[in-house]
Design a protein around this motif. Structure first.
Motif, PDB file in Angstrom:
ATOM      1  N   PRO A 151      34.045  12.497   7.426  1.00 18.00           N
ATOM      2  CA  PRO A 151      34.659  13.768   7.011  1.00 18.00           C
ATOM      3  C   PRO A 151      34.191  14.173   5.621  1.00 18.00           C
ATOM      4  N   LEU A 152      34.164  15.467   5.399  1.00 15.75           N
ATOM      5  CA  LEU A 152      33.747  15.999   4.106  1.00 15.75           C
ATOM      6  C   LEU A 152      34.976  16.274   3.240  1.00 15.75           C
ATOM      7  N   THR A 153      34.963  15.732   2.035  1.00 18.54           N
ATOM      8  CA  THR A 153      36.035  16.028   1.086  1.00 18.54           C
ATOM      9  C   THR A 153      35.638  17.232   0.235  1.00 18.54           C
ATOM     10  N   MET A 154      36.492  18.224   0.200  1.00 18.86           N
ATOM     11  CA  MET A 154      36.265  19.395  -0.653  1.00 18.86           C
ATOM     12  C   MET A 154      37.494  19.616  -1.506  1.00 18.86           C
ATOM     13  N   PHE A 155      37.305  19.810  -2.799  1.00 18.98           N
ATOM     14  CA  PHE A 155      38.385  20.195  -3.692  1.00 18.98           C
ATOM     15  C   PHE A 155      38.336  21.699  -3.890  1.00 18.98           C
ATOM     16  N   GLN A 156      39.495  22.315  -3.952  1.00 14.27           N
ATOM     17  CA  GLN A 156      39.562  23.728  -4.302  1.00 14.27           C
ATOM     18  C   GLN A 156      40.624  23.947  -5.352  1.00 14.27           C
ATOM     19  N   VAL A 157      40.268  24.662  -6.395  1.00 17.07           N
ATOM     20  CA  VAL A 157      41.205  25.129  -7.394  1.00 17.07           C
ATOM     21  C   VAL A 157      40.783  26.547  -7.748  1.00 17.07           C
ATOM     22  N   ARG A 158      41.705  27.490  -7.577  1.00 18.60           N
ATOM     23  CA  ARG A 158      41.360  28.913  -7.644  1.00 18.60           C
ATOM     24  C   ARG A 158      40.208  29.168  -6.666  1.00 18.60           C
ATOM     25  N   ASP A 159      39.097  29.733  -7.140  1.00 18.00           N
ATOM     26  CA  ASP A 159      37.962  29.989  -6.254  1.00 18.00           C
ATOM     27  C   ASP A 159      36.834  28.980  -6.453  1.00 18.00           C
ATOM     28  N   LEU A 160      37.105  27.894  -7.161  1.00 17.52           N
ATOM     29  CA  LEU A 160      36.111  26.841  -7.345  1.00 17.52           C
ATOM     30  C   LEU A 160      36.259  25.816  -6.221  1.00 17.52           C
ATOM     31  N   ARG A 161      35.174  25.626  -5.469  1.00 19.44           N
ATOM     32  CA  ARG A 161      35.156  24.636  -4.392  1.00 19.44           C
ATOM     33  C   ARG A 161      34.097  23.590  -4.710  1.00 19.44           C
ATOM     34  N   VAL A 162      34.457  22.330  -4.535  1.00 17.02           N
ATOM     35  CA  VAL A 162      33.541  21.241  -4.851  1.00 17.02           C
ATOM     36  C   VAL A 162      33.531  20.234  -3.707  1.00 17.02           C
ATOM     37  N   PHE A 163      32.338  19.946  -3.196  1.00 20.72           N
ATOM     38  CA  PHE A 163      32.141  18.885  -2.209  1.00 20.72           C
ATOM     39  C   PHE A 163      31.609  17.641  -2.920  1.00 20.72           C
ATOM     40  N   PHE A 164      31.718  16.504  -2.244  1.00 24.43           N
ATOM     41  CA  PHE A 164      31.317  15.231  -2.856  1.00 24.43           C
ATOM     42  C   PHE A 164      30.316  14.505  -1.958  1.00 24.43           C
ATOM     43  N   LEU A 165      29.150  14.192  -2.534  1.00 17.76           N
ATOM     44  CA  LEU A 165      28.149  13.414  -1.815  1.00 17.76           C
ATOM     45  C   LEU A 165      28.600  11.974  -1.621  1.00 17.76           C
ATOM     46  N   THR A 166      29.355  11.444  -2.581  1.00 13.65           N
ATOM     47  CA  THR A 166      29.893  10.087  -2.495  1.00 13.65           C
ATOM     48  C   THR A 166      31.351  10.129  -2.913  1.00 13.65           C
ATOM     49  N   ARG A 167      32.123   9.108  -2.470  1.00 10.95           N
ATOM     50  CA  ARG A 167      33.543   9.103  -2.817  1.00 10.95           C
ATOM     51  C   ARG A 167      33.876   7.854  -3.645  1.00 10.95           C
ATOM     52  N   HIS A 168      34.574   6.908  -3.047  1.00 10.80           N
ATOM     53  CA  HIS A 168      35.071   5.770  -3.820  1.00 10.80           C
ATOM     54  C   HIS A 168      34.022   4.662  -3.906  1.00 10.80           C
ATOM     55  N   MET A 169      33.088   4.852  -4.851  1.00  9.87           N
ATOM     56  CA  MET A 169      32.024   3.884  -5.103  1.00  9.87           C
ATOM     57  C   MET A 169      31.796   3.831  -6.608  1.00  9.87           C
ATOM     58  N   SER A 170      31.285   2.702  -7.075  1.00 12.82           N
ATOM     59  CA  SER A 170      30.896   2.645  -8.483  1.00 12.82           C
ATOM     60  C   SER A 170      29.784   3.664  -8.717  1.00 12.82           C
ATOM     61  N   LEU A 171      29.635   4.088  -9.961  1.00  6.40           N
ATOM     62  CA  LEU A 171      28.623   5.098 -10.281  1.00  6.40           C
ATOM     63  C   LEU A 171      27.225   4.600  -9.915  1.00  6.40           C
ATOM     64  N   ASP A 260      29.553  29.773  -4.149  1.00  5.83           N
ATOM     65  CA  ASP A 260      30.761  29.577  -3.337  1.00  5.83           C
ATOM     66  C   ASP A 260      31.232  28.132  -3.373  1.00  5.83           C
ATOM     67  N   ALA A 261      30.311  27.208  -3.632  1.00  7.20           N
ATOM     68  CA  ALA A 261      30.692  25.800  -3.709  1.00  7.20           C
ATOM     69  C   ALA A 261      29.613  25.017  -4.444  1.00  7.20           C
ATOM     70  N   VAL A 262      30.046  23.905  -5.030  1.00  5.91           N
ATOM     71  CA  VAL A 262      29.143  22.985  -5.715  1.00  5.91           C
ATOM     72  C   VAL A 262      29.189  21.648  -4.986  1.00  5.91           C
ATOM     73  N   LEU A 263      28.020  21.069  -4.757  1.00  2.00           N
ATOM     74  CA  LEU A 263      27.930  19.733  -4.183  1.00  2.00           C
ATOM     75  C   LEU A 263      27.783  18.750  -5.339  1.00  2.00           C
ATOM     76  N   SER A 264      28.780  17.878  -5.509  1.00  2.00           N
ATOM     77  CA  SER A 264      28.801  16.930  -6.628  1.00  2.00           C
ATOM     78  C   SER A 264      28.293  15.572  -6.162  1.00  2.00           C
TER      79      SER A 264
END
Length: 331
Positions: A151-171, A260-264
C-alpha cells in the motif's frame, strides 16, 4: 446522503477511545459524515465519562439498525477487554489484540461495501506485539486484509500531499533500498492513486536525497544515479513527474500549488515537511487499496490517556478527508 465512515476504537489503553467519542460528539465532524464505531462498549463509556462527553451508546448488530438521531453513538461491539486486569495508559497484549479485532471488522465492512471509508485511531506497536498480533502497524494490516501487497502511504495537510518511497527503515537502509526501477514504479502508482482521488492529470515531483540535489556529485551521487533515471523512466511511461528537486524548497512550492504531490525518498523528510505546516491536521491516507482509509498521524499518547485532555482535531480532520474522498471509491 453524507458518507458513512467506520471508526475502530484503537488501543483501549491509549487516547483512541477518547478522541473517538469526542469526534462523534463534534458538530464539525457530524457535518462531514455519518459515523459508526467498532469497539468495546465499556471502554467507550469510560471515555465519555472521563471526557465529559454526553452520548448515548447504542449497540447494533447490523448497519440496517443505524440510528441517525443526534447524540447517538452507533456501536458494533468488538474487542474483548478483561477489566480486572485493564490499566489505562499501559502496554497490554489484550489491548493490541482488541485493536486488531476492531480493525479487521472495519476492513471487512469496507470491503463488503457496507461503509464508504475507514478513519482509524492510533494503535500501539508494542501492544500488538504483546498481543501476538503479527503486524507492526495499520498499513501492514490493511495491506494483508485487503490483498494489497504494498500500500502507498500519503500524507495530506491542506493541499500538500506527500508520498513515501520508504517507510520504517533506517536512513542508510532506506537509501540502499532505492533503485531507478522502484522510483519509476512508485511514480506510476502514485499517479494512479492521485487519479483515484479525483486529480485527472496530477503533477508529481520527487524530493532530492542530498543537499541541493547533490550538485552533480559534489554532495552525493544518489540523486543523479537513482532518482533522476527513475524519473526519466516514469516520464517515458507517460507520467508527469519532475525532479529530483531540492528538498529544502520543493515542499513549500507544492504547498503553494506548483505540484499536486511530492514523492519523498525517506520517512522523516516528508513527515517533517507536512507536520511543520500543521502537526494536528496532517492526515495519513493509505492508497492503492480497493477501500479508502484515512488516519490520524499521532500515537496512543499513553501519558495523557484517561485524563480527558486529548485533542480530537486530528480525528475530525481524518473524518473530513475520508468523507471528501469517499465518493471516489464508491462502486
Amino acid at each position: 446522503m453524507k458518507p458513512l465512515i467506520a471508526i475502530p476504537m484503537g488501543d483501549a489503553a491509549g487516547i483512541g477511545p477518547e478522541i473517538t467519542v469526542k469526534t462523534l460528539a463534534s458538530e464539525e465532524a457530524q457535518q462531514y459524515a455519518r459515523m459508526v464505531v467498532v469497539g468495546n462498549k465499556r471502554v467507550l463509556e469510560n471515555a465519555c465519562e472521563f471526557s465529559g462527553i454526553r452520548l448515548k451508546i447504542e449497540t447494533i448488530s447490523h448497519l440496517s439498525e443505524f440510528n441517525d438521531a443526534p447524540g447517538i453513538l452507533n456501536l458494533i461491539e468488538r474487542g474483548n477487554i478483561d477489566f480486572s486486569t485493564f490499566r489505562q495508559g499501559e502496554i497490554q497484549g489484550q489491548c493490541g489484540k482488541a485493536a486488531y479485532d476492531c480493525i479487521a471488522e472495519v476492513i471487512r465492512m469496507a470491503m463488503a461495501g457496507e461503509v464508504d471509508a475507514v478513519a482509524t485511531t492510533p494503535i500501539n506497536k508494542e501492544s500488538l506485539k504483546a498481543g501476538q498480533v503479527d503486524f507492526i502497524g495499520h498499513t501492514e494490516i490493511f495491506g494483508k486484509l485487503t490483498g494489497t501487497p504494498d500500500p502507498l502511504t500519503m500524507f495530506q495537510v491542506r493541499d500538500l500531499r506527500v508520498f513515501f518511497l520508504t517507510r520504517h527503515m533506517s536512513l542508510v537502509k532506506a537509501i540502499q533500498s532505492l533503485t531507478p526501477e522502484k522510483v519509476c514504479d512508485y511514480a506510476i502508482r502514485c499517479t494512479r492513486a492521485l487519479q483515484k482521488l479525483g486529480l485527472a492529470e496530477p503533477r508529481l515531483t520527487i524530493a532530492a536525497i542530498n543537499p541541493h540535489g547533490g550538485e552533480h556529485g559534489l554532495f552525493g551521487s544518489e540523486d543523479d544515479d537513482i532518482l533522476l533515471p527513475g524519473s526519466e523512466l516514469a516520464r517515458a511511461a507517460g507520467i508527469n513527474i519532475t525532479g529530483p528537486k531540492p528538498a529544502d524548497s520543493v515542499f513549500h512550492f507544492a504547498l503553494q500549488g506548483k505540484y499536486d504531490a511530492v514523492l519523498s525518498p525517506y520517512h522523516d523528510q516528508g513527515h517533517i515537511a507536512t507536520k511543520m505546516v500543521d502537526f494536528h491536521r496532517t492526515i495519513s491516507i493509505t492508497n492503492g487499496m480497493p477501500i479508502l482509509r484515512t488516519s490520524v498521524d499521532h500515537g496512543t499518547a499513553n501519558d495523557i490517556a484517561g485524563k480527558g485532555i486529548a485533542d480530537p482535531v486530528s480525528m475530525i480532520e481524518a473524518v473530513r478527508l475520508a468523507a471528501l474522498y469517499a465518493p471516489c471509491f464508491r462502486r
